[in-house]
Motif scaffolding. Sequence first.
Motif, PDB file in Angstrom:
ATOM      1  N   TYR A  19      65.675 -60.692  80.043  1.00  0.00           N
ATOM      2  CA  TYR A  19      66.338 -61.052  81.305  1.00  0.00           C
ATOM      3  C   TYR A  19      67.750 -61.567  81.040  1.00  0.00           C
ATOM      4  O   TYR A  19      68.715 -61.155  81.709  1.00  0.00           O
ATOM      5  N   LEU A  20      67.886 -62.465  80.062  1.00  0.00           N
ATOM      6  CA  LEU A  20      69.178 -63.092  79.785  1.00  0.00           C
ATOM      7  C   LEU A  20      70.227 -62.079  79.353  1.00  0.00           C
ATOM      8  O   LEU A  20      71.303 -61.954  79.953  1.00  0.00           O
ATOM      9  N   PHE A  21      69.924 -61.313  78.295  1.00  0.00           N
ATOM     10  CA  PHE A  21      70.929 -60.397  77.758  1.00  0.00           C
ATOM     11  C   PHE A  21      71.138 -59.186  78.661  1.00  0.00           C
ATOM     12  O   PHE A  21      72.218 -58.568  78.632  1.00  0.00           O
ATOM     13  N   GLY A  22      70.128 -58.832  79.464  1.00  0.00           N
ATOM     14  CA  GLY A  22      70.330 -57.744  80.406  1.00  0.00           C
ATOM     15  C   GLY A  22      71.358 -58.094  81.474  1.00  0.00           C
ATOM     16  O   GLY A  22      72.285 -57.304  81.762  1.00  0.00           O
ATOM     17  N   PHE A  23      71.235 -59.281  82.063  1.00  0.00           N
ATOM     18  CA  PHE A  23      72.201 -59.698  83.078  1.00  0.00           C
ATOM     19  C   PHE A  23      73.569 -60.005  82.462  1.00  0.00           C
ATOM     20  O   PHE A  23      74.608 -59.700  83.068  1.00  0.00           O
ATOM     21  N   LEU A  46      65.639 -56.529  70.294  1.00  0.00           N
ATOM     22  CA  LEU A  46      64.401 -56.987  70.936  1.00  0.00           C
ATOM     23  C   LEU A  46      63.422 -55.838  71.123  1.00  0.00           C
ATOM     24  O   LEU A  46      62.203 -55.996  70.934  1.00  0.00           O
ATOM     25  N   VAL A  47      63.920 -54.663  71.496  1.00  0.00           N
ATOM     26  CA  VAL A  47      63.043 -53.490  71.640  1.00  0.00           C
ATOM     27  C   VAL A  47      62.425 -53.118  70.296  1.00  0.00           C
ATOM     28  O   VAL A  47      61.233 -52.787  70.195  1.00  0.00           O
ATOM     29  N   TYR A  48      63.223 -53.184  69.232  1.00  0.00           N
ATOM     30  CA  TYR A  48      62.693 -52.881  67.893  1.00  0.00           C
ATOM     31  C   TYR A  48      61.615 -53.881  67.481  1.00  0.00           C
ATOM     32  O   TYR A  48      60.582 -53.491  66.905  1.00  0.00           O
ATOM     33  N   ARG A  49      61.815 -55.155  67.792  1.00  0.00           N
ATOM     34  CA  ARG A  49      60.809 -56.160  67.455  1.00  0.00           C
ATOM     35  C   ARG A  49      59.513 -55.940  68.232  1.00  0.00           C
ATOM     36  O   ARG A  49      58.414 -56.110  67.693  1.00  0.00           O
ATOM     37  N   LEU A  50      59.627 -55.546  69.487  1.00  0.00           N
ATOM     38  CA  LEU A  50      58.421 -55.284  70.272  1.00  0.00           C
ATOM     39  C   LEU A  50      57.655 -54.088  69.727  1.00  0.00           C
ATOM     40  O   LEU A  50      56.416 -54.095  69.657  1.00  0.00           O
ATOM     41  N   ARG A  51      58.346 -53.061  69.339  1.00  0.00           N
ATOM     42  CA  ARG A  51      57.663 -51.892  68.764  1.00  0.00           C
ATOM     43  C   ARG A  51      57.033 -52.235  67.420  1.00  0.00           C
ATOM     44  O   ARG A  51      55.969 -51.723  67.071  1.00  0.00           O
ATOM     45  N   GLU A  52      57.671 -53.118  66.652  1.00  0.00           N
ATOM     46  CA  GLU A  52      57.115 -53.514  65.355  1.00  0.00           C
ATOM     47  C   GLU A  52      55.877 -54.370  65.525  1.00  0.00           C
ATOM     48  O   GLU A  52      54.933 -54.289  64.735  1.00  0.00           O
ATOM     49  N   ASP A  53      55.843 -55.212  66.560  1.00  0.00           N
ATOM     50  CA  ASP A  53      54.701 -56.096  66.783  1.00  0.00           C
ATOM     51  C   ASP A  53      53.542 -55.412  67.502  1.00  0.00           C
ATOM     52  O   ASP A  53      52.489 -56.015  67.680  1.00  0.00           O
ATOM     53  N   GLY A 102      65.084 -67.552  80.972  1.00  0.00           N
ATOM     54  CA  GLY A 102      64.200 -68.468  80.263  1.00  0.00           C
ATOM     55  C   GLY A 102      64.080 -68.126  78.782  1.00  0.00           C
ATOM     56  O   GLY A 102      64.897 -67.385  78.229  1.00  0.00           O
ATOM     57  N   SER A 103      63.038 -68.679  78.171  1.00  0.00           N
ATOM     58  CA  SER A 103      62.807 -68.463  76.746  1.00  0.00           C
ATOM     59  C   SER A 103      61.753 -67.372  76.555  1.00  0.00           C
ATOM     60  O   SER A 103      61.191 -66.843  77.506  1.00  0.00           O
ATOM     61  N   GLY A 104      61.476 -67.059  75.302  1.00  0.00           N
ATOM     62  CA  GLY A 104      60.497 -66.025  75.006  1.00  0.00           C
ATOM     63  C   GLY A 104      61.153 -64.653  74.958  1.00  0.00           C
ATOM     64  O   GLY A 104      62.349 -64.468  75.206  1.00  0.00           O
ATOM     65  N   VAL A 105      60.326 -63.655  74.666  1.00  0.00           N
ATOM     66  CA  VAL A 105      60.835 -62.290  74.521  1.00  0.00           C
ATOM     67  C   VAL A 105      61.326 -61.756  75.857  1.00  0.00           C
ATOM     68  O   VAL A 105      62.446 -61.236  75.976  1.00  0.00           O
ATOM     69  N   TYR A 106      60.503 -61.895  76.892  1.00  0.00           N
ATOM     70  CA  TYR A 106      60.893 -61.372  78.205  1.00  0.00           C
ATOM     71  C   TYR A 106      62.017 -62.203  78.813  1.00  0.00           C
ATOM     72  O   TYR A 106      62.852 -61.659  79.561  1.00  0.00           O
ATOM     73  N   GLY A 107      62.083 -63.484  78.496  1.00  0.00           N
ATOM     74  CA  GLY A 107      63.223 -64.281  78.928  1.00  0.00           C
ATOM     75  C   GLY A 107      64.518 -63.816  78.291  1.00  0.00           C
ATOM     76  O   GLY A 107      65.576 -63.797  78.936  1.00  0.00           O
ATOM     77  N   CYS A 108      64.446 -63.419  77.011  1.00  0.00           N
ATOM     78  CA  CYS A 108      65.633 -62.883  76.333  1.00  0.00           C
ATOM     79  C   CYS A 108      66.045 -61.535  76.927  1.00  0.00           C
ATOM     80  O   CYS A 108      67.247 -61.228  77.041  1.00  0.00           O
TER      81      CYS A 108
END
Length: 365
Positions: free
Chosen positions: A53-57, A96-103, A45-51
């Motif tokens: 999921y997407l790039f992990g698989f 994405l991990v860097y963005r989460l730590r920054e936010d 799906g969309s959003g941070v957690y959706g991304c």
Amino acid sequence: MNGSSSSTVGQLLWQRPMCISWKPDMEGAVYHLASCILLLGFMGGSGVYGCFYLFGFLGTGYLCCALWGWFHACGLDIVLWSFLLAMACVLQLAYLVYRLREDTLPEEFNLLYKTLWVPLQVPLQTYKEIVHCCDEQVLTLATEQTYAVEGETPINRLSLLLSGRVRVSQDGQFLHYIFPYQFLDSPEWESLQPSEEGVFQVTLTAETECSYISWPRKSLHLLLTKERYISRLFSALLGYDISEKLYTLNEKLFAKFALRFDIRLPSLYHVLGPAAPDTEPESEKDDEEARVPAMSPPQATATSAQHTSPWAPSPAATNFPAPPSRARMSRPDSGILASRTPLPSHSAVITRGQAPLAPTHTPEL
């Protein structure tokens, strides 16, 4: 040259390539596993957690494709492309991990955002601009430590209480409390223009250990001038906070004097007086006019001119004194204007209703 290239393209489009021979066996289990993982990845799906999921698989699926190309297909191009695609997914996950730590915000600011700003649907990026204006610092007050002293502390900041309880007093007399997620000095902030200076008229003392955030006055004014949306947010929050403080004082007066005052127009009680009907005796009208505050010289002259004969004007009506300056002239009451200019279609002046207003000298609390 053009004819040969066009014939080649035509053959590719209209004539399907013929397979010389089909492989008798199926591909290995790694190939099928890669296909299943890629299928799951494209369902993200969309959003941070959706991304995530997407790039992990997708990264896992392309890695399986690289293993399949290395061990079973024995194709260098399959291995290289699958490996490059897997590395692109890994880099995207790292970003994405860097963005989460920054936010990520400190615990106090995160709780403040969920409590005060999320109900107003304020975006996180806007909230980060507000927090950045106060340097992301949480200040503390010890028990019985004063935040401001009346007549001494200058009004040079705006603070919001995060925890604890603050007592507000004036001349040693208790007024009200300030609780968490209320502004400490919202009335003082609204009482001054950005270019003006002033001092506190009340004393603020911490009854318990308190924590608060504080915005410098100049920095916050620059932010409110630059961002219109943030300015409207602070206007709504400050207006609500001031109204809560006023109603707290009104309830305190009601509990002590059993009289609920109107807090909207507390300073106009001496201007707005009860309208007198025309059937009132002349003596009562004179007494009522004697109780009305003295008007300006032009108004008094116009009132005296109404009682004189229109055929013989008095000397007072011919020599008007100089009117006061426009800056100091107060707007006349609507009731006075209505009594001096009655409508000819009405035989009597309509009595104007009046809400109960607080007296000029409010009783001591």
